[in-house]
Motif scaffolding. Structure first.
Motif, PDB file in Angstrom:
ATOM      1  N   CYS A 122      -1.795 -14.943 -92.517  1.00 51.84           N
ATOM      2  CA  CYS A 122      -0.963 -13.779 -92.848  1.00 51.84           C
ATOM      3  C   CYS A 122      -1.128 -12.587 -91.918  1.00 51.84           C
ATOM      4  N   GLY A 123      -2.199 -12.516 -91.177  1.00 45.66           N
ATOM      5  CA  GLY A 123      -2.379 -11.387 -90.265  1.00 45.66           C
ATOM      6  C   GLY A 123      -2.304 -10.061 -90.995  1.00 45.66           C
ATOM      7  N   SER A 124      -1.321  -9.242 -90.638  1.00 48.45           N
ATOM      8  CA  SER A 124      -1.175  -7.915 -91.248  1.00 48.45           C
ATOM      9  C   SER A 124      -0.661  -7.971 -92.680  1.00 48.45           C
ATOM     10  N   GLY A 125      -0.156  -9.132 -93.097  1.00 48.16           N
ATOM     11  CA  GLY A 125       0.406  -9.266 -94.439  1.00 48.16           C
ATOM     12  C   GLY A 125       1.875  -8.905 -94.514  1.00 48.16           C
ATOM     13  N   ALA A 126       2.501  -8.654 -93.362  1.00 50.19           N
ATOM     14  CA  ALA A 126       3.884  -8.192 -93.340  1.00 50.19           C
ATOM     15  C   ALA A 126       4.845  -9.164 -94.015  1.00 50.19           C
ATOM     16  N   ILE A 127       4.686 -10.445 -93.752  1.00 45.88           N
ATOM     17  CA  ILE A 127       5.601 -11.429 -94.344  1.00 45.88           C
ATOM     18  C   ILE A 127       5.390 -11.503 -95.848  1.00 45.88           C
ATOM     19  N   ALA A 128       4.151 -11.658 -96.272  1.00 39.25           N
ATOM     20  CA  ALA A 128       3.859 -11.797 -97.705  1.00 39.25           C
ATOM     21  C   ALA A 128       4.296 -10.567 -98.496  1.00 39.25           C
ATOM     22  N   VAL A 129       3.988  -9.396 -98.006  1.00 40.57           N
ATOM     23  CA  VAL A 129       4.350  -8.165 -98.722  1.00 40.57           C
ATOM     24  C   VAL A 129       5.871  -7.995 -98.764  1.00 40.57           C
ATOM     25  N   SER A 130       6.531  -8.291 -97.656  1.00 40.91           N
ATOM     26  CA  SER A 130       7.993  -8.179 -97.628  1.00 40.91           C
ATOM     27  C   SER A 130       8.644  -9.162 -98.590  1.00 40.91           C
ATOM     28  N   MET A 131       8.108 -10.378 -98.648  1.00 42.29           N
ATOM     29  CA  MET A 131       8.629 -11.384 -99.580  1.00 42.29           C
ATOM     30  C   MET A 131       8.378 -10.936-101.022  1.00 42.29           C
ATOM     31  N   ALA A 132       7.201 -10.432-101.297  1.00 40.98           N
ATOM     32  CA  ALA A 132       6.868  -9.987-102.654  1.00 40.98           C
ATOM     33  C   ALA A 132       7.764  -8.829-103.092  1.00 40.98           C
ATOM     34  N   LYS A 133       8.057  -7.939-102.154  1.00 42.86           N
ATOM     35  CA  LYS A 133       8.922  -6.803-102.488  1.00 42.86           C
ATOM     36  C   LYS A 133      10.352  -7.275-102.770  1.00 42.86           C
ATOM     37  N   ALA A 134      10.832  -8.216-101.972  1.00 37.53           N
ATOM     38  CA  ALA A 134      12.204  -8.708-102.133  1.00 37.53           C
ATOM     39  C   ALA A 134      12.351  -9.670-103.304  1.00 37.53           C
ATOM     40  N   LEU A 135      11.263 -10.367-103.643  1.00 30.37           N
ATOM     41  CA  LEU A 135      11.295 -11.374-104.717  1.00 30.37           C
ATOM     42  C   LEU A 135      10.216 -11.044-105.742  1.00 30.37           C
ATOM     43  N   PRO A 136      10.425 -10.017-106.538  1.00 30.56           N
ATOM     44  CA  PRO A 136       9.376  -9.526-107.433  1.00 30.56           C
ATOM     45  C   PRO A 136       8.896 -10.543-108.469  1.00 30.56           C
ATOM     46  N   LYS A 137       9.695 -11.568-108.760  1.00 24.45           N
ATOM     47  CA  LYS A 137       9.277 -12.571-109.745  1.00 24.45           C
ATOM     48  C   LYS A 137       8.512 -13.728-109.105  1.00 24.45           C
ATOM     49  N   ALA A 138       8.450 -13.746-107.789  1.00 26.50           N
ATOM     50  CA  ALA A 138       7.758 -14.831-107.090  1.00 26.50           C
ATOM     51  C   ALA A 138       6.252 -14.614-107.125  1.00 26.50           C
ATOM     52  N   ASP A 139       5.525 -15.701-107.099  1.00 23.87           N
ATOM     53  CA  ASP A 139       4.065 -15.675-106.989  1.00 23.87           C
ATOM     54  C   ASP A 139       3.749 -15.783-105.498  1.00 23.87           C
ATOM     55  N   VAL A 140       3.372 -14.677-104.868  1.00 24.91           N
ATOM     56  CA  VAL A 140       3.155 -14.642-103.423  1.00 24.91           C
ATOM     57  C   VAL A 140       1.658 -14.651-103.131  1.00 24.91           C
ATOM     58  N   THR A 141       1.258 -15.569-102.276  1.00 28.09           N
ATOM     59  CA  THR A 141      -0.141 -15.687-101.867  1.00 28.09           C
ATOM     60  C   THR A 141      -0.212 -15.551-100.351  1.00 28.09           C
ATOM     61  N   ALA A 142      -1.127 -14.747 -99.883  1.00 30.87           N
ATOM     62  CA  ALA A 142      -1.358 -14.584 -98.448  1.00 30.87           C
ATOM     63  C   ALA A 142      -2.797 -14.979 -98.149  1.00 30.87           C
ATOM     64  N   CYS A 143      -2.990 -15.754 -97.101  1.00 23.91           N
ATOM     65  CA  CYS A 143      -4.355 -16.136 -96.734  1.00 23.91           C
ATOM     66  C   CYS A 143      -4.508 -16.154 -95.219  1.00 23.91           C
ATOM     67  N   ASP A 144      -5.733 -16.045 -94.785  1.00 30.19           N
ATOM     68  CA  ASP A 144      -6.041 -16.073 -93.365  1.00 30.19           C
ATOM     69  C   ASP A 144      -7.496 -16.501 -93.226  1.00 30.19           C
ATOM     70  N   CYS A 145      -7.821 -17.194 -92.147  1.00 27.61           N
ATOM     71  CA  CYS A 145      -9.208 -17.603 -91.924  1.00 27.61           C
ATOM     72  C   CYS A 145     -10.033 -16.481 -91.282  1.00 27.61           C
ATOM     73  N   SER A 146      -9.364 -15.424 -90.862  1.00 28.30           N
ATOM     74  CA  SER A 146     -10.033 -14.294 -90.233  1.00 28.30           C
ATOM     75  C   SER A 146     -10.299 -13.190 -91.254  1.00 28.30           C
ATOM     76  N   GLU A 147     -11.559 -12.879 -91.448  1.00 28.09           N
ATOM     77  CA  GLU A 147     -11.928 -11.791 -92.358  1.00 28.09           C
ATOM     78  C   GLU A 147     -11.351 -10.447 -91.865  1.00 28.09           C
ATOM     79  N   GLU A 148     -11.327 -10.265 -90.557  1.00 30.24           N
ATOM     80  CA  GLU A 148     -10.790  -9.022 -89.982  1.00 30.24           C
ATOM     81  C   GLU A 148      -9.293  -8.897 -90.267  1.00 30.24           C
TER      82      GLU A 148
END
Length: 154
Positions: A122-148
């Motif tokens: 997910c990196g910055s989370g831009a895709i996940a957050v944008s999807m969650a905002k546009a689809l408020p009923k969706a269950d959105v999960t963002a993950c990344d192997c980088s802690e940073e």
């Protein structure tokens, strides 16, 4: 050095470094270093900057002249009308990715329901957050192997 002189100096430095949008970048870095907006600039453009402001501006110009992306220096990038924190641990969200997100949202709308969205790397989370905002009923999960990256996404 006045604010006006600083803009001209910054533009010159960035042009020599072959920065494409040198004038705009010089302005954005001055605004960041001095914590000013356009209105303040136009009212005070011939006033002297403090030594602290000059030093900070020069440091920012040096980074940009080294071709560090402006978004990493400023620390944010707009994506789908939202501002996201970015740093060197994540990719800078791009406008062409917005097209992909818009398509996914459109497809979810055609299905009349969207159960789950998974944003891998997910990196910055831009895709996940944008999807969650546009689809408020969706269950959105963002993950990344980088802690940073996950820290940036938070």
């Amino acid at each position: 050095m006045t604010y006006r002189e600083a803009i001209l100096l910054g533009e010159s430095i960035l042009q020599k470094a072959k920065i494409v949008d040198a004038k705009n970048d010089a302005w954005l870095l001055l605004a960041m270093a001095c914590r000013i907006n356009h209105t303040y600039y136009y009212v005070h453009m011939d006033e002297e900057m403090s030594q602290e402001q000059i030093s900070e501006y020069q440091a920012l110009l040096s980074k940009r002249a080294e071709r560090i992306p402006l978004q990493y220096i400023v620390g944010e990038q707009e994506f789908m009308g939202l501002k996201f924190r970015v740093n060197s641990n994540v990719l800078i969200p791009r406008q062409d990715t917005e097209t992909v997100v818009e398509f996914a949202i459109e497809q979810a709308g055609k299905m009349k329901k969207c159960g789950s969205v998974l944003d891998m790397c997910c990196g910055s989370g831009a895709i996940a957050v944008s999807m969650a905002k546009a689809l408020p009923k969706a269950d959105v999960t963002a993950c990344d192997c980088s802690e940073e990256a996950l820290e940036a996404a938070k």
